[in-house]
Design a protein around this motif. Sequence first.
Motif, PDB file in Angstrom:
ATOM      1  N   TYR A 374      42.120  38.123  34.075  1.00  0.00           N
ATOM      2  CA  TYR A 374      42.282  38.239  35.521  1.00  0.00           C
ATOM      3  C   TYR A 374      40.901  38.300  36.165  1.00  0.00           C
ATOM      4  N   GLN A 375      40.595  37.290  36.964  1.00  0.00           N
ATOM      5  CA  GLN A 375      39.290  37.178  37.620  1.00  0.00           C
ATOM      6  C   GLN A 375      39.348  37.825  39.004  1.00  0.00           C
ATOM      7  N   ASN A 376      38.374  38.666  39.290  1.00  0.00           N
ATOM      8  CA  ASN A 376      38.285  39.356  40.575  1.00  0.00           C
ATOM      9  C   ASN A 376      37.720  38.402  41.627  1.00  0.00           C
ATOM     10  N   ASP A 377      38.355  38.364  42.795  1.00  0.00           N
ATOM     11  CA  ASP A 377      37.862  37.483  43.859  1.00  0.00           C
ATOM     12  C   ASP A 377      36.764  38.138  44.690  1.00  0.00           C
ATOM     13  N   GLY A 378      36.353  39.347  44.331  1.00  0.00           N
ATOM     14  CA  GLY A 378      35.312  40.058  45.059  1.00  0.00           C
ATOM     15  C   GLY A 378      35.824  41.152  45.955  1.00  0.00           C
ATOM     16  N   ASP A 379      37.123  41.115  46.254  1.00  0.00           N
ATOM     17  CA  ASP A 379      37.732  42.114  47.124  1.00  0.00           C
ATOM     18  C   ASP A 379      38.771  42.959  46.403  1.00  0.00           C
ATOM     19  N   GLY A 380      38.820  42.845  45.088  1.00  0.00           N
ATOM     20  CA  GLY A 380      39.795  43.613  44.335  1.00  0.00           C
ATOM     21  C   GLY A 380      41.104  42.902  44.101  1.00  0.00           C
ATOM     22  N   ASN A 381      41.154  41.617  44.465  1.00  0.00           N
ATOM     23  CA  ASN A 381      42.338  40.803  44.193  1.00  0.00           C
ATOM     24  C   ASN A 381      42.067  39.955  42.949  1.00  0.00           C
ATOM     25  N   PHE A 382      43.106  39.710  42.152  1.00  0.00           N
ATOM     26  CA  PHE A 382      42.907  39.002  40.897  1.00  0.00           C
ATOM     27  C   PHE A 382      43.525  37.605  40.921  1.00  0.00           C
ATOM     28  N   LEU A 383      42.875  36.721  40.172  1.00  0.00           N
ATOM     29  CA  LEU A 383      43.383  35.378  39.909  1.00  0.00           C
ATOM     30  C   LEU A 383      43.569  35.242  38.406  1.00  0.00           C
ATOM     31  N   ASN A 384      44.651  34.614  37.987  1.00  0.00           N
ATOM     32  CA  ASN A 384      44.915  34.422  36.563  1.00  0.00           C
ATOM     33  C   ASN A 384      44.153  33.186  36.075  1.00  0.00           C
ATOM     34  N   MET A 385      43.088  33.431  35.299  1.00  0.00           N
ATOM     35  CA  MET A 385      42.226  32.343  34.826  1.00  0.00           C
ATOM     36  C   MET A 385      42.348  32.140  33.310  1.00  0.00           C
ATOM     37  N   THR A 386      43.451  32.593  32.739  1.00  0.00           N
ATOM     38  CA  THR A 386      43.611  32.601  31.290  1.00  0.00           C
ATOM     39  C   THR A 386      43.447  31.224  30.673  1.00  0.00           C
ATOM     40  N   ASP A 387      44.198  30.264  31.148  1.00  0.00           N
ATOM     41  CA  ASP A 387      44.172  28.940  30.516  1.00  0.00           C
ATOM     42  C   ASP A 387      42.891  28.187  30.830  1.00  0.00           C
ATOM     43  N   TYR A 388      42.359  28.340  32.029  1.00  0.00           N
ATOM     44  CA  TYR A 388      41.084  27.705  32.335  1.00  0.00           C
ATOM     45  C   TYR A 388      39.995  28.224  31.408  1.00  0.00           C
ATOM     46  N   ALA A 389      40.006  29.527  31.149  1.00  0.00           N
ATOM     47  CA  ALA A 389      38.986  30.129  30.289  1.00  0.00           C
ATOM     48  C   ALA A 389      39.261  29.885  28.811  1.00  0.00           C
ATOM     49  N   ASP A 390      40.500  29.526  28.462  1.00  0.00           N
ATOM     50  CA  ASP A 390      40.911  29.224  27.086  1.00  0.00           C
ATOM     51  C   ASP A 390      40.816  30.458  26.186  1.00  0.00           C
ATOM     52  N   VAL A 391      41.408  31.571  26.636  1.00  0.00           N
ATOM     53  CA  VAL A 391      41.374  32.821  25.871  1.00  0.00           C
ATOM     54  C   VAL A 391      42.775  33.384  25.651  1.00  0.00           C
ATOM     55  N   ARG A 392      43.786  32.545  25.702  1.00  0.00           N
ATOM     56  CA  ARG A 392      45.164  33.030  25.624  1.00  0.00           C
ATOM     57  C   ARG A 392      45.519  33.571  24.240  1.00  0.00           C
ATOM     58  N   GLN A 393      45.054  32.917  23.183  1.00  0.00           N
ATOM     59  CA  GLN A 393      45.500  33.284  21.841  1.00  0.00           C
ATOM     60  C   GLN A 393      44.763  34.495  21.296  1.00  0.00           C
ATOM     61  N   GLY A 394      45.536  35.479  20.848  1.00  0.00           N
ATOM     62  CA  GLY A 394      44.965  36.647  20.181  1.00  0.00           C
ATOM     63  C   GLY A 394      45.887  37.132  19.084  1.00  0.00           C
ATOM     64  N   TYR A 395      47.000  36.365  18.844  1.00  0.00           N
ATOM     65  CA  TYR A 395      48.043  36.762  17.901  1.00  0.00           C
ATOM     66  C   TYR A 395      48.630  38.109  18.357  1.00  0.00           C
ATOM     67  N   TRP A 396      48.997  38.999  17.431  1.00  0.00           N
ATOM     68  CA  TRP A 396      49.530  40.292  17.901  1.00  0.00           C
ATOM     69  C   TRP A 396      48.318  41.164  18.221  1.00  0.00           C
ATOM     70  N   ALA A 397      47.808  41.010  19.416  1.00  0.00           N
ATOM     71  CA  ALA A 397      46.493  41.544  19.778  1.00  0.00           C
ATOM     72  C   ALA A 397      46.572  43.013  20.164  1.00  0.00           C
ATOM     73  N   TRP A 398      45.503  43.735  19.845  1.00  0.00           N
ATOM     74  CA  TRP A 398      45.372  45.143  20.199  1.00  0.00           C
ATOM     75  C   TRP A 398      44.022  45.374  20.891  1.00  0.00           C
ATOM     76  N   GLY A 399      43.045  45.874  20.146  1.00  0.00           N
ATOM     77  CA  GLY A 399      41.761  46.191  20.756  1.00  0.00           C
ATOM     78  C   GLY A 399      40.992  44.956  21.189  1.00  0.00           C
ATOM     79  N   THR A 400      40.238  45.117  22.265  1.00  0.00           N
ATOM     80  CA  THR A 400      39.436  44.008  22.785  1.00  0.00           C
ATOM     81  C   THR A 400      38.234  44.572  23.540  1.00  0.00           C
ATOM     82  N   CYS A 401      37.159  43.801  23.586  1.00  0.00           N
ATOM     83  CA  CYS A 401      35.987  44.257  24.330  1.00  0.00           C
ATOM     84  C   CYS A 401      35.192  43.068  24.847  1.00  0.00           C
ATOM     85  N   PHE A 402      34.613  43.247  26.025  1.00  0.00           N
ATOM     86  CA  PHE A 402      33.582  42.349  26.535  1.00  0.00           C
ATOM     87  C   PHE A 402      32.231  42.874  26.068  1.00  0.00           C
TER      88      PHE A 402
END
Length: 596
Positions: A374-402
């Motif tokens: 979810y990408q922030n538009d600068g005002d606290g609103n989100f846009l779903n950028m999952t497929d554009y960013a190509d990060v959808r797959q995580g299998y049965w995902a749990w922990g994650t970090c930037f």
Amino acid sequence: MFKPTYLNRYKPLALAVSACLLAACGGGGGGTASAPVTPAPTPTTPVTPTTPAPAPLPYTVMPMRAEANTLSVGGCDDSTSNTGLAFSNVSMAAGLCYEVATSSEDGIPARVAGGIAVHDINADGMLDVYVTHGRNTNGKLFTLGSGDNFSDVTESAGIAISATDHSTAFIDVDRDGLSDLLSLQEAEPWIQVYKNNGDGQFSEISESVDLSLSKAAYSVAAGDIDGDEDLDIFFAHWDPENEQSRWEFLFQNTGANSFADISDMVELEDFDANDTEAFADQFSFTPIFADINKDQLPDLLLAADWSTSQVLMNNGDNNFVDQTLPVVINDRAGMGATVADYDNDGDLDWFVSAIGDTREEFLTIGLFDGNRLYQNDGDGNFLNMTDYADVRQGYWAWGTCFADVNNDGYDDLLVVNGYNGWTEEQAQSGNFTQFISTPARLYINQKDGTFSEESEAMGIDHTYMGRGLACYDYDRDGDIDFLIANSGESPTLYRNDSAAEGKGFINIKLNGLPLNPSAVGAKIYVTAGELSMFKELQLGNHYVSQNPIEAHFGLDSATEIDEIRIVWPGLAAQETVITGVEANQFIQIDHPDLAD
């Protein structure tokens, strides 16, 4: 009596001057005039200019390792296959391989638990860790030694866990400036609190702290929700079998060891705001306090299972208002989460890890449709950028970090996974076989809003039942390492050997005011050449885990930082600006009100 006149007093001097003038002018006989005599200069002692003392630096430089980490490569299964790649599994040499007990009787909470909490418990400059495993083994406290390996000090430090712990967090609850240990457990007493004595020892103070629970909690987050400088606490409660009350989520800090349950101030999914006694389903896993609209009030991002993730905005009077847009916030099985400015546009974006079908053809259309970015538009609103960013797959995902693993100035993304059911019957059924040995995903930021999956090429070969994780510079050599908690197994440590080779960094730790000594909620802006980066200090993130409260910035080829700007937590938004900072340092910066 003779009284000398003015002339009489100076008559000898006048005669001498007259004689000198006659000689110089040729008078007294017309002889050849002699050349005037130039008096020799009086010798003087040369004056050495005084060099002014250099002005004190507006920050403190902390020690950085002088020699390379030489731990031998090898995981707990004696694997050495990663030698020569960017990351190396050094779990065995680091002292992190040991037996973890499991039982067919292990309950639901135990099977989904296991996390990492990182903190320097004894102020020796080394980052220590508390590891939870889920299943049937209590957590362990490890201190880090000068040889880059860990020592189990659980018992000697005074930690005695009553029930298997899901996760832990280091938070200063007694207001003495030292972070205490909160242990969240699968059965009564549900929570234990240990006071940090400051010398590596802990003393249980559960009975004197107003943090009592009557149900299992998972992740925990802390932030100053009301602008009074201290840290308030939110607990996530996931229960797939029973409805639960709306209490024991949000606790407001009211003094040393004192907290008030104000959970009714949060518009949680499925709870009736007008009925504080009602019960409802609740599936929250990972809360994060993050100021997504830059009003100096931390908002609450809540990753939750069964399509119940929420965006809860802090309206300034302790109320958190649900502003979730289901058409955008549409992850179906939110587990872990992480927040960062992945696109370097100066605001906080939100990634939620979720279950992704191993059959790629069903990943976007099936029940298990993967992660969300979810990408922030600068005002606290989100846009779903999952497929554009190509990060959808995580299998049965749990922990994650930037985290910026290659120090190029852009945050990358790690996701760990694995699942075989929440009961022994499910584990034996074979229905989850496809999720048992799936690989972790390491997404490298391409600096254009997209990511490239490069786990195998970079040496991340993790296929255990990953749960929580910490992404931090464990050996203080200027790059990000990974410590992953595993369900029913000891943790896995990946050392960063060359992912950031040749690129600079700056690591910034803040010393805040007494009630918030780590300055949780502070915003740090770094400008270096063409790079403009931003991070917010947070306590609690990922999944049942906690990173050290510091900010690591990759600087790419920059050798100097043009500017560091800190906006300190609190409604006053005090600022500190420092310019011309040399790269490749660990530094600490004090709050301006701490100055003498």
